[in-house]
Design an enzyme around this catalytic site. Sequence first.
Site, PDB file in Angstrom:
ATOM      1  N   SER A 195      64.079 -17.432  53.302  1.00  0.00           N
ATOM      2  CA  SER A 195      63.620 -18.252  54.421  1.00  0.00           C
ATOM      3  C   SER A 195      64.429 -19.556  54.500  1.00  0.00           C
ATOM      4  O   SER A 195      65.664 -19.513  54.541  1.00  0.00           O
ATOM      5  CB  SER A 195      62.117 -18.514  54.255  1.00  0.00           C
ATOM      6  OG  SER A 195      61.579 -19.070  55.415  1.00  0.00           O
ATOM      7  N   ASP A 209      59.083  -8.551  59.554  1.00  0.00           N
ATOM      8  CA  ASP A 209      59.191 -10.013  59.624  1.00  0.00           C
ATOM      9  C   ASP A 209      59.443 -10.408  61.074  1.00  0.00           C
ATOM     10  O   ASP A 209      60.499 -10.121  61.628  1.00  0.00           O
ATOM     11  CB  ASP A 209      60.349 -10.467  58.721  1.00  0.00           C
ATOM     12  CG  ASP A 209      60.505 -11.984  58.659  1.00  0.00           C
ATOM     13  OD1 ASP A 209      59.842 -12.696  59.441  1.00  0.00           O
ATOM     14  OD2 ASP A 209      61.297 -12.444  57.814  1.00  0.00           O
ATOM     15  N   HIS A 264      57.162 -11.742  56.906  1.00  0.00           N
ATOM     16  CA  HIS A 264      58.069 -12.729  56.330  1.00  0.00           C
ATOM     17  C   HIS A 264      57.774 -12.968  54.846  1.00  0.00           C
ATOM     18  O   HIS A 264      58.683 -13.138  54.041  1.00  0.00           O
ATOM     19  CB  HIS A 264      57.924 -14.032  57.122  1.00  0.00           C
ATOM     20  CG  HIS A 264      58.914 -15.079  56.763  1.00  0.00           C
ATOM     21  ND1 HIS A 264      60.275 -14.902  56.924  1.00  0.00           N
ATOM     22  CD2 HIS A 264      58.762 -16.329  56.257  1.00  0.00           C
ATOM     23  CE1 HIS A 264      60.903 -16.010  56.523  1.00  0.00           C
ATOM     24  NE2 HIS A 264      60.010 -16.879  56.120  1.00  0.00           N
TER      25      HIS A 264
END
Lengths: 382, 201
Positions: free
Chosen positions: A159, A324, A357
């Site tokens: 991320s 995601d 995610h």
Amino acid sequence: MAEAAPSDQHSVGLVTAESADFSGPFPLASGESLPAYTLVYECYGALNADRSNALLICHALSGHHHAAGYYDLEDPKPGWWDTAIGPGKAIDTNRFFVVALNNLGGCHGSTGPTSTNPATGRPYGPDFPTVTVPDWVNAQAALADRLGIERWAAVVGGSLGGMQALQWALSYPDRVGATVAIASTPRLSAQNIAFNEIARQAITADPDFREGRYLEAGVVPTAGLRLARMLGHVTYQSDDGLREKFGRAVRTGDLDILQDVQFQVESYLQYQGKSFSRRFDANTYLLMTRALDYFDPARAHGDDLVATFAAMKAKLLFISFTTDWRFPSARSREMALAALRAGREVSYVDVDAAQGHDAFLLPVPRYLEVLGTYLRGLEPRP
Amino acid sequence: MTLRPDLKLIAAMVPEGARVLDLGCGDGALLAWLATHRGVRGYGIEIDESQITRCIARGVSVLERDIDEGLSDFPTDGFDVVVMAETLQAVRKPGTVLEHMLRIAPRSIVTFPNFGHWRCRLELASAGRMPIARHLPHAWHDTPNIHLCTFADFEALCAERSLTIYDRKVVNAHYESTWAMNHWPNLFGTIAVYGLSRPGA
């Protein structure tokens, strides 16, 4: 409940946080500078004789330096990425000297909004300067210098951490062997920024926010932080993942429309929000989401991702997760193709996982196998 | 490292130092060999999870993606050679894939099994069943090979799309070439390696 006892042979075991003080001024992308700063960090594994096996872990929005292991025998939970870091794990501490730190502007010990501003003797609060991903990487480079690490075998992050890994390869092309960016993106979409803005509004609209000077007032904008975290948390999960975990299950027996909390998913989100609001600083949350929004390395390269990757030297691995929707597979695929066009050594894997995610923090077997296989191929001598 | 015989035939057609894209690269054996022996910088495209992990284990650059989802985002003339070994018969639109391959690079190398081999013809003609052979091991209902063709079919497609065949090697299941298959390739050849170039090239 402990996920693994410290005696587990695949755990790094008991760890201690260390800290390094740096005298400034430390110049920032905004034009401002910090007079001095402290970074807290942890190390796992051993640095080899030619210092070629160092691996940097970059944390995401709510992460910090405690990535693996336990602080004491009573510790209920290991570090945030203990699924991936340890002896024999994907990020194998038998091979790599792993460094994890808390970024500048964080709220877990490194200099940030809760630290004392030497100019005023009071907490920085909202006066803490804006920091960007390149600023973080510069601070990480100062830590690398302090630890005697000229070149990282790999810089790894998920991320927002993946953005730092990419930035490393851009800011210090000769100091990175491999960049691993997991569930990441070359820039936020309008939708991503929109979600961040709602989260920020939730915090700043809380009467206890006091224009960011809540510490001096002795209050905490917990309601705002809670909302921000709940919103964020939904975007980290997939529809399928939430359905699998909770479905439409109600908390107790039958639906009672007079009750406040009805569905399991509501109480789960409220719990997530509450626990987060106790341990996270509101100003840090604002600062970190801003750093996410601003990240756009291609801007300095004529908005051309191919030119951006051409400026790097590191080889690259991108990993995305099929469900995601915060940083979707298409973003990693776009980066991988741009890296290919730029002639970089690059691999890309799209892992079929239901967890959205958040999958990058979870023990998804194929993901950890790919990560481990890739890192083993980097050939540092233990 | 010894190379699988079919890949050896392909490797012989790849120039030193070429930029190679391998569609359906499998475990990356060809690209790894070309990198070591020919100084080739290559990338593989693969959809099979365990094959992708094998590529990564041997240090081959591999991108997970489905060829059927299209190749339009690959740059025109981004490569010197595009290779597709034993994959053409498994894609949804072989003609479109071939056209993209020759857009991405001026040369393509393609291999596929021959459905016109005499054993296939015999089995279909005598038993009335879809043939199963060493080079075509799958039952009709459980096969990745959705677009089987004969050498003659393939050459007709190339002619139709004005793709130039600059080289053709026909071999048997042991990757040997014999007198018979040189004279009647579509009857005696089991696998062909075609070198293709752009129209008029």
